[in-house]
Motif scaffolding. Structure first.
Motif, PDB file in Angstrom:
ATOM      1  N   TYR A 160       5.896  -0.478  -3.085  1.00 25.05           N
ATOM      2  CA  TYR A 160       4.542  -0.782  -2.626  1.00 25.05           C
ATOM      3  C   TYR A 160       4.438  -0.730  -1.105  1.00 25.05           C
ATOM      4  O   TYR A 160       3.359  -0.465  -0.571  1.00 25.05           O
ATOM      5  N   GLY A 161       5.548  -0.950  -0.397  1.00 27.95           N
ATOM      6  CA  GLY A 161       5.514  -0.766   1.051  1.00 27.95           C
ATOM      7  C   GLY A 161       5.250   0.685   1.404  1.00 27.95           C
ATOM      8  O   GLY A 161       4.447   0.987   2.296  1.00 27.95           O
ATOM      9  N   ALA A 162       5.921   1.609   0.711  1.00 26.67           N
ATOM     10  CA  ALA A 162       5.719   3.034   0.966  1.00 26.67           C
ATOM     11  C   ALA A 162       4.312   3.466   0.552  1.00 26.67           C
ATOM     12  O   ALA A 162       3.663   4.272   1.245  1.00 26.67           O
ATOM     13  N   LEU A 163       3.826   2.951  -0.568  1.00 29.63           N
ATOM     14  CA  LEU A 163       2.472   3.297  -1.020  1.00 29.63           C
ATOM     15  C   LEU A 163       1.412   2.811  -0.041  1.00 29.63           C
ATOM     16  O   LEU A 163       0.412   3.505   0.203  1.00 29.63           O
ATOM     17  N   LEU A 164       1.623   1.645   0.516  1.00 31.55           N
ATOM     18  CA  LEU A 164       0.672   1.130   1.492  1.00 31.55           C
ATOM     19  C   LEU A 164       0.637   2.012   2.731  1.00 31.55           C
ATOM     20  O   LEU A 164      -0.427   2.287   3.282  1.00 31.55           O
ATOM     21  N   ASP A 165       1.793   2.492   3.164  1.00 27.97           N
ATOM     22  CA  ASP A 165       1.831   3.394   4.311  1.00 27.97           C
ATOM     23  C   ASP A 165       1.150   4.715   3.977  1.00 27.97           C
ATOM     24  O   ASP A 165       0.473   5.316   4.820  1.00 27.97           O
ATOM     25  N   ALA A 166       1.315   5.183   2.729  1.00 24.41           N
ATOM     26  CA  ALA A 166       0.631   6.403   2.298  1.00 24.41           C
ATOM     27  C   ALA A 166      -0.877   6.215   2.338  1.00 24.41           C
ATOM     28  O   ALA A 166      -1.619   7.111   2.761  1.00 24.41           O
ATOM     29  N   ASP A 167      -1.337   5.056   1.932  1.00 22.40           N
ATOM     30  CA  ASP A 167      -2.769   4.772   1.922  1.00 22.40           C
ATOM     31  C   ASP A 167      -3.330   4.784   3.345  1.00 22.40           C
ATOM     32  O   ASP A 167      -4.449   5.256   3.583  1.00 22.40           O
ATOM     33  N   LEU A 168      -2.562   4.299   4.293  1.00 22.24           N
ATOM     34  CA  LEU A 168      -3.013   4.273   5.684  1.00 22.24           C
ATOM     35  C   LEU A 168      -3.244   5.686   6.212  1.00 22.24           C
ATOM     36  O   LEU A 168      -4.130   5.919   7.030  1.00 22.24           O
ATOM     37  N   ARG A 169      -2.453   6.643   5.726  1.00 21.05           N
ATOM     38  CA  ARG A 169      -2.593   8.021   6.198  1.00 21.05           C
ATOM     39  C   ARG A 169      -3.633   8.798   5.407  1.00 21.05           C
ATOM     40  O   ARG A 169      -4.480   9.492   5.982  1.00 21.05           O
ATOM     41  N   LEU A 170      -3.574   8.673   4.085  1.00 14.89           N
ATOM     42  CA  LEU A 170      -4.406   9.517   3.235  1.00 14.89           C
ATOM     43  C   LEU A 170      -5.776   8.917   2.931  1.00 14.89           C
ATOM     44  O   LEU A 170      -6.658   9.610   2.437  1.00 14.89           O
ATOM     45  N   ASP A 171      -5.941   7.616   3.235  1.00 14.52           N
ATOM     46  CA  ASP A 171      -7.197   6.940   2.928  1.00 14.52           C
ATOM     47  C   ASP A 171      -7.547   7.123   1.455  1.00 14.52           C
ATOM     48  O   ASP A 171      -8.602   7.646   1.085  1.00 14.52           O
ATOM     49  N   LEU A 172      -6.629   6.702   0.587  1.00 20.57           N
ATOM     50  CA  LEU A 172      -6.809   6.831  -0.860  1.00 20.57           C
ATOM     51  C   LEU A 172      -7.781   5.755  -1.346  1.00 20.57           C
ATOM     52  O   LEU A 172      -7.411   4.657  -1.737  1.00 20.57           O
ATOM     53  N   GLU A 173      -9.062   6.089  -1.314  1.00 20.29           N
ATOM     54  CA  GLU A 173     -10.115   5.105  -1.540  1.00 20.29           C
ATOM     55  C   GLU A 173      -9.993   4.411  -2.889  1.00 20.29           C
ATOM     56  O   GLU A 173     -10.225   3.205  -2.998  1.00 20.29           O
ATOM     57  N   GLU A 174      -9.572   5.169  -3.914  1.00 20.25           N
ATOM     58  CA  GLU A 174      -9.521   4.577  -5.245  1.00 20.25           C
ATOM     59  C   GLU A 174      -8.420   3.525  -5.382  1.00 20.25           C
ATOM     60  O   GLU A 174      -8.468   2.682  -6.287  1.00 20.25           O
ATOM     61  N   MET A 175      -7.439   3.562  -4.472  1.00 23.44           N
ATOM     62  CA  MET A 175      -6.340   2.598  -4.541  1.00 23.44           C
ATOM     63  C   MET A 175      -6.391   1.574  -3.413  1.00 23.44           C
ATOM     64  O   MET A 175      -5.546   0.682  -3.358  1.00 23.44           O
ATOM     65  N   ARG A 176      -7.373   1.723  -2.525  1.00 23.92           N
ATOM     66  CA  ARG A 176      -7.431   0.835  -1.364  1.00 23.92           C
ATOM     67  C   ARG A 176      -7.510  -0.619  -1.804  1.00 23.92           C
ATOM     68  O   ARG A 176      -8.275  -0.991  -2.666  1.00 23.92           O
ATOM     69  N   GLY A 177      -6.736  -1.440  -1.223  1.00 25.91           N
ATOM     70  CA  GLY A 177      -6.735  -2.872  -1.536  1.00 25.91           C
ATOM     71  C   GLY A 177      -5.734  -3.243  -2.606  1.00 25.91           C
ATOM     72  O   GLY A 177      -5.105  -4.293  -2.525  1.00 25.91           O
ATOM     73  N   LYS A 178      -5.578  -2.404  -3.638  1.00 28.56           N
ATOM     74  CA  LYS A 178      -4.679  -2.742  -4.735  1.00 28.56           C
ATOM     75  C   LYS A 178      -3.232  -2.760  -4.271  1.00 28.56           C
ATOM     76  O   LYS A 178      -2.482  -3.693  -4.554  1.00 28.56           O
ATOM     77  N   TRP A 179      -2.834  -1.722  -3.560  1.00 28.17           N
ATOM     78  CA  TRP A 179      -1.455  -1.641  -3.095  1.00 28.17           C
ATOM     79  C   TRP A 179      -1.191  -2.704  -2.031  1.00 28.17           C
ATOM     80  O   TRP A 179      -0.113  -3.285  -1.972  1.00 28.17           O
ATOM     81  N   GLU A 180      -2.182  -2.942  -1.175  1.00 27.28           N
ATOM     82  CA  GLU A 180      -2.002  -3.939  -0.123  1.00 27.28           C
ATOM     83  C   GLU A 180      -1.797  -5.328  -0.713  1.00 27.28           C
ATOM     84  O   GLU A 180      -0.907  -6.079  -0.292  1.00 27.28           O
ATOM     85  N   LYS A 181      -2.585  -5.687  -1.712  1.00 29.14           N
ATOM     86  CA  LYS A 181      -2.447  -6.998  -2.349  1.00 29.14           C
ATOM     87  C   LYS A 181      -1.110  -7.113  -3.080  1.00 29.14           C
ATOM     88  O   LYS A 181      -0.444  -8.156  -3.017  1.00 29.14           O
ATOM     89  N   ALA A 182      -0.729  -6.033  -3.763  1.00 22.88           N
ATOM     90  CA  ALA A 182       0.542  -6.059  -4.495  1.00 22.88           C
ATOM     91  C   ALA A 182       1.714  -6.197  -3.523  1.00 22.88           C
ATOM     92  O   ALA A 182       2.643  -6.981  -3.763  1.00 22.88           O
TER      93      ALA A 182
END
Length: 210
Positions: A160-182
């Motif tokens: 989830y640390g790697a996924l959160l970093d991916a979200d910061l770059r790709l702006d994966l709107e559908e997953m925003r918040g879920k990975w950060e909370k996890a």
């Protein structure tokens, strides 16, 4: 799929980013390693700051030559240091400017140290060995088979640390918040687990404790 190595961690990150879909090779070969590297760099700072005990290392015979020793690979900082010769005498920190003001011709086992670049400087400037407990780094992952205690024991934190970093770059709107909370929950559990372990304090001469 179990996450047990750097290779399986990369595969898991890709599967979570795009389930049942193959990512472009640039993402899997270049970007995903960056996500893992960046997340581990941030996590390392958190664990060092929290004095997480799985980051501790022990060097029983650090070689000091004419008052200088090379720091071990992955060195982050000294936790404690003592003389190897005779009684357990703790070697304490002093800033280098103060060490340089001491008597250069003094002899005997070292009683003070400071870090200067990639070296530890001791006073008196003798040749000896010392015992050092120190804070290290997370393993620098390279080969797919590489692994460490974080991946083995806490694969969810790594994922989830790697996924959160991916979200910061790709702006994966559908997953925003879920990975950060996890990630926040799992990282909190990891830090709480270490905090719950009892400290084993063994009194020794000169107030030193291992």
């Amino acid at each position: 799929m179990a996450i047990t190595t750097y290779g399986t961690l990369k595969t898991a990150v890709a599967n979570f980013m795009k389930p049942n879909t193959s990512l472009v090779s640039a993402e899997t070969t270049s970007r995903i390693p960056e996500y893992i590297f960046n997340s581990r760099a941030e996590l390392q700072r958190i664990l060092v700051k929290a004095k997480f005990r799985r980051m501790d290392n022990l060097t029983t015979s650090l070689t000091v030559t004419s008052g200088v020793a090379t720091i071990p690979s992955g060195f982050q900082g000294v936790k404690s240091m003592r003389q190897n010769a005779g009684d357990y005498v703790r070697i304490t920190y002093q800033p280098i400017d103060r060490i340089e003001s001491f008597d250069y011709a003094a002899t005997g086992e070292p009683v003070h140290y400071d870090r200067v670049g990639d070296t530890l400087v001791f006073w008196p400037a003798t040749t000896t060995t010392v015992r050092m407990r120190w804070t290290g780094s997370l393993l620098a992952l390279s080969a797919d088979g590489d692994t460490d205690w974080l991946i083995t024991d806490h694969p969810d934190v790594s994922l989830y640390g790697a996924l959160l970093d991916a979200d910061l770059r790709l702006d994966l709107e559908e997953m925003r918040g879920k990975w950060e909370k996890a990630y926040a929950r799992k990282l909190g559990d990891l830090l709480a687990l270490d905090a719950a372990q009892p400290d084993a304090i063994i009194p020794l001469p000169n107030g030193f404790a291992v």
